[in-house]
Each structure stands twice: as structure tokens, then as C-alpha cells.
Motif scaffolding. Structure first.
Motif, PDB file in Angstrom:
ATOM      1  N   GLY A 133       0.765  -1.235   0.007  1.00 26.24           N
ATOM      2  CA  GLY A 133       0.049  -0.178   0.096  1.00 26.24           C
ATOM      3  C   GLY A 133       0.850   1.294  -0.088  1.00 26.24           C
ATOM      4  N   HIS A 134       2.193   1.199   0.359  1.00 21.86           N
ATOM      5  CA  HIS A 134       2.941   2.354   0.387  1.00 21.86           C
ATOM      6  C   HIS A 134       2.873   3.078  -1.049  1.00 21.86           C
ATOM      7  N   THR A 135       2.904   4.223  -1.320  1.00 21.66           N
ATOM      8  CA  THR A 135       2.912   4.888  -2.648  1.00 21.66           C
ATOM      9  C   THR A 135       3.919   5.998  -2.565  1.00 21.66           C
ATOM     10  N   GLY A 136       4.761   5.825  -3.669  1.00 16.11           N
ATOM     11  CA  GLY A 136       5.816   6.677  -3.946  1.00 16.11           C
ATOM     12  C   GLY A 136       6.288   6.747  -5.319  1.00 16.11           C
ATOM     13  N   ARG A 137       7.231   7.675  -5.382  1.00  8.83           N
ATOM     14  CA  ARG A 137       7.978   7.695  -6.837  1.00  8.83           C
ATOM     15  C   ARG A 137       9.203   6.561  -6.869  1.00  8.83           C
ATOM     16  N   VAL A 138       9.375   6.063  -7.868  1.00  5.31           N
ATOM     17  CA  VAL A 138      10.680   5.082  -7.819  1.00  5.31           C
ATOM     18  C   VAL A 138      11.909   6.031  -7.823  1.00  5.31           C
ATOM     19  N   LEU A 139      12.553   5.901  -6.626  1.00  2.00           N
ATOM     20  CA  LEU A 139      13.627   6.720  -6.591  1.00  2.00           C
ATOM     21  C   LEU A 139      14.943   6.529  -7.291  1.00  2.00           C
ATOM     22  N   ARG A 140      15.214   4.970  -7.214  1.00  2.00           N
ATOM     23  CA  ARG A 140      16.337   4.471  -7.556  1.00  2.00           C
ATOM     24  C   ARG A 140      16.335   3.135  -7.662  1.00  2.00           C
ATOM     25  N   VAL A 141      17.172   2.749  -8.488  1.00  2.00           N
ATOM     26  CA  VAL A 141      17.460   0.948  -9.081  1.00  2.00           C
ATOM     27  C   VAL A 141      19.018   0.951  -8.962  1.00  2.00           C
ATOM     28  N   HIS A 142      19.269   0.057  -8.179  1.00  2.00           N
ATOM     29  CA  HIS A 142      20.893  -0.352  -8.100  1.00  2.00           C
ATOM     30  C   HIS A 142      21.269  -0.983  -9.239  1.00  2.00           C
ATOM     31  N   ASP A 143      22.443  -0.599  -9.722  1.00  2.00           N
ATOM     32  CA  ASP A 143      23.122  -0.930 -10.979  1.00  2.00           C
ATOM     33  C   ASP A 143      23.847  -2.181 -11.008  1.00  2.00           C
ATOM     34  N   ARG A 144      23.861  -3.000 -10.039  1.00  2.00           N
ATOM     35  CA  ARG A 144      24.747  -4.082  -9.642  1.00  2.00           C
ATOM     36  C   ARG A 144      24.504  -5.279 -10.630  1.00  2.00           C
ATOM     37  N   ASP A 145      23.377  -5.426 -11.025  1.00  2.00           N
ATOM     38  CA  ASP A 145      23.056  -6.532 -12.030  1.00  2.00           C
ATOM     39  C   ASP A 145      22.088  -6.265 -13.259  1.00  2.00           C
ATOM     40  N   PRO A 146      23.147  -5.937 -14.246  1.00  2.00           N
ATOM     41  CA  PRO A 146      22.449  -5.377 -15.685  1.00  2.00           C
ATOM     42  C   PRO A 146      21.317  -6.315 -16.059  1.00  2.00           C
ATOM     43  N   GLU A 147      21.435  -7.662 -15.965  1.00  2.00           N
ATOM     44  CA  GLU A 147      20.351  -8.529 -16.407  1.00  2.00           C
ATOM     45  C   GLU A 147      18.989  -8.003 -15.853  1.00  2.00           C
ATOM     46  N   LEU A 148      19.101  -7.877 -14.356  1.00  2.00           N
ATOM     47  CA  LEU A 148      17.806  -7.433 -13.820  1.00  2.00           C
ATOM     48  C   LEU A 148      17.176  -6.062 -14.176  1.00  2.00           C
ATOM     49  N   LEU A 149      18.364  -5.216 -14.475  1.00  2.00           N
ATOM     50  CA  LEU A 149      18.051  -3.793 -14.963  1.00  2.00           C
ATOM     51  C   LEU A 149      17.316  -3.812 -16.351  1.00  2.00           C
ATOM     52  N   ARG A 150      17.440  -4.682 -17.390  1.00  2.00           N
ATOM     53  CA  ARG A 150      17.098  -4.862 -18.511  1.00  2.00           C
ATOM     54  C   ARG A 150      15.582  -5.680 -18.074  1.00  2.00           C
ATOM     55  N   ALA A 151      15.450  -6.632 -17.209  1.00  2.00           N
ATOM     56  CA  ALA A 151      14.160  -6.958 -17.031  1.00  2.00           C
ATOM     57  C   ALA A 151      13.237  -6.040 -16.653  1.00  2.00           C
ATOM     58  N   LEU A 152      13.762  -5.148 -15.602  1.00  2.00           N
ATOM     59  CA  LEU A 152      12.919  -4.038 -15.086  1.00  2.00           C
ATOM     60  C   LEU A 152      12.458  -3.199 -16.013  1.00  2.00           C
ATOM     61  N   GLU A 153      13.304  -2.697 -16.984  1.00  2.00           N
ATOM     62  CA  GLU A 153      13.029  -1.632 -17.938  1.00  2.00           C
ATOM     63  C   GLU A 153      12.034  -2.273 -19.031  1.00  2.00           C
ATOM     64  N   GLU A 154      12.048  -3.751 -19.363  1.00  2.00           N
ATOM     65  CA  GLU A 154      11.090  -4.259 -20.271  1.00  2.00           C
ATOM     66  C   GLU A 154       9.612  -4.401 -19.366  1.00  2.00           C
ATOM     67  N   LEU A 155       9.640  -4.207 -18.252  1.00  2.00           N
ATOM     68  CA  LEU A 155       8.408  -4.032 -17.371  1.00  2.00           C
ATOM     69  C   LEU A 155       7.833  -2.742 -17.489  1.00  2.00           C
ATOM     70  N   GLY A 156       8.667  -1.789 -17.730  1.00  2.00           N
ATOM     71  CA  GLY A 156       8.171  -0.239 -17.958  1.00  2.00           C
ATOM     72  C   GLY A 156       8.613   0.423 -16.482  1.00  2.00           C
ATOM     73  N   LEU A 157       9.332  -0.177 -15.688  1.00  2.00           N
ATOM     74  CA  LEU A 157       9.847   0.608 -14.676  1.00  2.00           C
ATOM     75  C   LEU A 157      10.863   1.534 -15.061  1.00  2.00           C
ATOM     76  N   GLU A 158      10.622   2.742 -14.557  1.00  2.00           N
ATOM     77  CA  GLU A 158      11.496   4.062 -14.887  1.00  2.00           C
ATOM     78  C   GLU A 158      11.720   4.601 -13.546  1.00  2.00           C
ATOM     79  N   ILE A 159      12.711   5.484 -13.487  1.00  2.00           N
ATOM     80  CA  ILE A 159      13.075   6.613 -12.406  1.00  2.00           C
ATOM     81  C   ILE A 159      11.900   7.363 -12.417  1.00  2.00           C
ATOM     82  N   GLY A 160      11.277   7.849 -11.363  1.00  2.00           N
ATOM     83  CA  GLY A 160      10.441   8.987 -11.417  1.00  2.00           C
ATOM     84  C   GLY A 160       9.010   8.629 -11.558  1.00  2.00           C
ATOM     85  N   ILE A 161       8.721   7.447 -11.744  1.00  2.00           N
ATOM     86  CA  ILE A 161       7.311   7.108 -12.034  1.00  2.00           C
ATOM     87  C   ILE A 161       6.709   6.863 -10.808  1.00  2.00           C
ATOM     88  N   GLU A 162       5.334   7.202 -10.419  1.00  2.00           N
ATOM     89  CA  GLU A 162       4.579   6.882  -9.300  1.00  2.00           C
ATOM     90  C   GLU A 162       4.151   5.394  -9.185  1.00  2.00           C
TER      91      GLU A 162
END
Length: 210
Positions: free
Chosen positions: A152-181
Motif C-alpha cells: 500500500g505504500h505509494t511513492g516515486r521510484v527513486l533509485r534502482v541499483h545498477d549491480r545486476d545488468p540483467e535485472l536492470l534490463r528485465a525491469l526496463e522491459e516491464l516499464g519501470l523507470e526512475i520517477g514514476i509513481e
């Protein structure tokens, strides 16, 4: 202690406590840097002798004021270069870390100032990490890690750690971006009008505004 290796140590010590409070130990420092514990012991001794860190045997490694200012200068370089590569050269957010690791030790202060001015003095890098200004000041919003956020917590996506490039790509494919609610749901986030199940490990690499 004017060496890229020393800068990497200082940057790693600072980054470890940037998003959580537990200080870094020599064993964790060795793991993060991918070096032998004996190498960490030797370098920490040199950094302590130069007045850049404080350390007692078997205890945590902490930056002195001088060490923190030097760490922030290196972090500023790294994050501005990442932002530059994304905006000007079309790099994806999972591709910039390794490039910035090399370039942060080679570009001049004049070029760095030119990059900062051209980009409009950005405050965050592509992963949401705050970029220190030229005086070493850094501004960071109150935050909560997704793993610690209640449903239920709501906020903007503030940060995504860059340690796992594969996970970053997967999250990007899902539409996750810095700054979205986004709102926290069991096993994922609700954003863009949809409930999105996140890949394993996502809760440890995403931060929301508190």
C-alpha cells in the motif's frame, strides 16, 4: 595516494552507506571490489596513513572528512559520465557502469565541467543516484527500500541499483523507470494502471520515496 585504486576504495566505502546505515567491513569491501582480503588490509593501512579513512583491526572502515570529499569527487565524475553516455550516446542504463568506471579516471576537470553544463546540471544519474555538485554537496530525498516498504505504500521510484545488468534490463522491459509513481503490492508494484509482478531480487534493488 593519488591513484585510481585509492579512489575506487573511497568511492566504494561511501556508496556502501549511501542507502543504508551499516558501515562497511574489510571483508565486504574485498567482496565488492573483487580483491583479496590481504589487498584490502594493505590499502586500508595506506588510506588511513593518508588521513582518508579511520579503521581499527577487525573493525569497520569509515571515511574521514577528507576521504569523504575525495569520494564525492569521484562519485560526481562517475555519475555525470553515466548520465552523459545515456543522454548523448544512447547507452541503456544497464550499459553505462563499466564505461564510467574507466572514464572517471581519465577525463579532465575542464571536460567534466563542460559535460555538467551541457547536461543542464543534472541532479540524478540514470539509476536515480544523486550527483554531487562541484563543491561536493549532495541532496537526497527521504527513501525506503522496496524490501522494507509495506503493501500500500505509494511513492516515486527513486533509485534502482545498477549491480545486476540483467535485472536492470528485465525491469526496463516491464516499464519501470526512475520517477514514476508506484504502489507496493505483494510480489511487485502497481504502476501505469497495472499490477506488475517483479523478478526475483527486485525488492533489494529498488528504492521509493518515503
Amino acid at each position: 595516494m593519488a591513484s585510481p585504486a585509492a579512489d575506487d576504495y573511497l568511492k566504494t566505502v561511501f556508496s556502501h552507506t549511501e542507502w543504508q546505515e551499516a558501515p562497511i567491513t574489510p571483508s565486504v569491501l574485498a567482496s565488492k571490489l573483487g580483491v583479496a582480503p590481504s589487498s584490502v588490509t594493505e590499502m586500508v593501512k595506506k588510506l588511513a596513513a593518508a588521513g582518508l579513512v579511520s579503521h581499527v583491526p577487525y573493525g569497520a572502515v569509515r571515511l574521514t572528512e577528507a576521504g569523504e570529499q575525495r569520494a564525492l569527487a569521484t562519485i560526481r565524475r562517475h555519475r555525470l559520465i553515466e548520465t552523459w553516455l545515456v543522454r548523448e550516446f544512447g547507452y541503456a542504463w544497464d550499459e553505462v557502469h563499466d564505461e564510467a568506471e574507466v572514464l572517471e579516471h581519465t577525463i579532465s576537470d575542464r571536460l567534466l565541467e563542460g559535460i555538467d553544463a551541457r547536461l543542464g546540471r543534472p541532479r540524478i544519474d540514470p539509476h536515480g543516484d544523486a550527483i554531487p555538485d562541484a563543491e561536493g554537496r549532495i541532496v537526497r530525498e527521504p527513501f525506503v527500500q522496496l524490501a522494507d516498504a509495506a503493501p500500500g505504500h505509494t511513492g516515486r521510484v527513486l533509485r534502482v541499483h545498477d549491480r545486476d545488468p540483467e535485472l536492470l534490463r528485465a525491469l526496463e522491459e516491464l516499464g519501470l523507470e526512475i520517477g514514476i509513481e508506484a504502489s507496493v503490492i505483494p510480489g511487485g508494484l502497481r504502476f501505469g494502471g497495472a499490477d506488475v509482478a517483479l523478478p526475483e531480487g527486485s525488492a533489494d534493488v529498488i528504492w521509493l520515496t518515503a
